[in-house]
Design an enzyme around this catalytic site. Structure first.
Site, mmCIF file in Angstrom:
data_model
loop_
_atom_site.group_PDB
_atom_site.id
_atom_site.type_symbol
_atom_site.label_atom_id
_atom_site.label_comp_id
_atom_site.label_asym_id
_atom_site.label_seq_id
_atom_site.Cartn_x
_atom_site.Cartn_y
_atom_site.Cartn_z
ATOM 1 N N GLY A 153 0.811 -1.217 0.000
ATOM 2 C CA GLY A 153 0.000 0.000 0.000
ATOM 3 C C GLY A 153 0.835 1.254 0.000
ATOM 4 N N ARG A 212 0.021 5.817 -1.814
ATOM 5 C CA ARG A 212 -0.635 7.043 -1.352
ATOM 6 C C ARG A 212 -0.777 7.026 0.168
ATOM 7 N NH1 ARG A 212 -7.085 6.199 -2.684
ATOM 8 N NH2 ARG A 212 -7.269 4.121 -1.764
ATOM 9 N N THR A 216 -1.929 -1.786 -6.170
ATOM 10 C CA THR A 216 -2.772 -2.578 -7.056
ATOM 11 C C THR A 216 -2.409 -2.333 -8.511
ATOM 12 O OG1 THR A 216 -4.563 -2.492 -5.430
ATOM 13 C CG2 THR A 216 -5.158 -3.121 -7.679
ATOM 14 N N ASN A 218 0.747 -2.646 5.234
ATOM 15 C CA ASN A 218 0.024 -1.370 5.289
ATOM 16 C C ASN A 218 -1.185 -1.317 4.362
ATOM 17 O OD1 ASN A 218 -0.239 1.667 5.760
ATOM 18 N ND2 ASN A 218 0.179 1.594 3.569
ATOM 19 N N SER A 245 -5.669 -0.563 13.018
ATOM 20 C CA SER A 245 -6.580 0.566 13.141
ATOM 21 C C SER A 245 -7.171 0.605 14.537
ATOM 22 C CB SER A 245 -7.720 0.439 12.119
ATOM 23 O OG SER A 245 -8.749 1.372 12.380
ATOM 24 N N TYR A 282 -14.430 -4.094 8.132
ATOM 25 C CA TYR A 282 -13.163 -3.403 8.346
ATOM 26 C C TYR A 282 -12.667 -3.612 9.777
ATOM 27 C CZ TYR A 282 -9.674 0.300 8.548
ATOM 28 O OH TYR A 282 -8.500 0.996 8.719
ATOM 29 N N ALA A 283 -13.566 -3.409 10.746
ATOM 30 C CA ALA A 283 -13.181 -3.582 12.144
ATOM 31 C C ALA A 283 -12.736 -5.017 12.414
ATOM 32 C CB ALA A 283 -14.349 -3.199 13.056
ATOM 33 N N LYS A 296 -9.215 -5.684 11.036
ATOM 34 C CA LYS A 296 -8.143 -5.078 11.806
ATOM 35 C C LYS A 296 -8.014 -5.717 13.191
ATOM 36 C CE LYS A 296 -6.749 -2.216 8.656
ATOM 37 N NZ LYS A 296 -5.416 -2.381 8.040
#
Length: 236
Positions: free
Chosen positions: A8, A11, A33, A72, A128, A142-143, A146
């Site tokens: 990653g 950016r 990607t 990342n 996160s 997402y949660a 992580k």
């Protein structure tokens, strides 16, 4: 020269970390990607074989030895429960594959690489705040990804510390990236800052400094640690 594989890297936090690590003299092989950069390997983590191919491509570019892995890369797309079953499941599985499964595959390759060489190594997991406290109703996936990364990090640290293989995790809150910006807007914009005692979100360069520290400077005794960077919005 320290060789680092950073996923990653195109950016946000990844780009800031790449600059910080290179400023310290490290050789950084990035992943994105899609990319046309010579120092970055194109790799789509939605494809099951992508982490394997990335690892070997990075190893070749690093001259046969990678010293540090930084996990990342991440996907942060909303997935409302009102979606159809198949849409919801597809989004869940894409997020898990990119955020957790690819990180697990790369971590496994790294651990085995260091064991086979009989040398030390470091893994830095960019997780996160959501892995501790959860996230919005549209971000269960997402949660969960992580939270899984944090559990994996702790397992790696406990299992391989005696071999000099170290694991560190960083748990940012909101960070001023395009990904987080879209989320802030969707959740009411500046009003969301009321939940952050510091009064602002983190800058990518702040998280990059933590990645740099864990990758290059953190003492071995710190293995297994998780570093929060959320402006006191979640204090453990």
């Amino acid at each position: 020269m320290t060789s680092i594989l950073l996923t990653g890297s195109s950016r946000g936090i990844g780009a800031a970390a790449k600059s910080a690590l290179e400023a310290r003299g490290a050789k950084v092989i990035g992943q994105a990607t899609r990319t046309d950069r010579e120092d970055t390997v194109p790799s789509n983590f939605c494809e099951p074989n992508a982490p394997h191919e990335l690892w070997h491509a990075a190893l070749a570019r690093a001259g046969g030895k990678i010293d540090v892995l930084v996990n990342n890369a991440g996907l942060f797309d909303p997935n409302p429960i009102e979606r159809s079953d198949i849409e919801w499941l597809d989004a869940w599985e894409d997020t898990m594959r990119i955020n957790l499964t690819a990180s697990a595959q790369l971590s496994r390759f790294a651990v085995r690489h260091w064991q086979e060489r009989g040398c030390t190594g470091r893994i830095v997991h960019v997780a996160s705040r959501a892995g501790h406290r959860g996230d919005s109703p549209a971000h269960w996936h997402y949660a969960a990804s992580k939270g899984g990364m944090l559990a994996m990090h702790k397992s790696i640290a406990r299992a391989y510390a005696g071999q000099g293989i170290l694991s560190f995790a960083i748990t940012p809150g909101f960070t001023d990236t395009a990904m987080a910006g879209d989320y802030l807007e969707s959740r009411g914009g500046p009003g969301l800052l009321a939940d952050i005692p510091l009064g602002r979100v983190a800058e990518p360069e702040e998280i990059a400094r933590l990645i740099e520290f864990c990758a290059l400077d953190a003492p071995a005794s710190m293995t297994g640690a998780t570093l929060d960077a959320n402006g006191a919005s979640y204090v453990r």
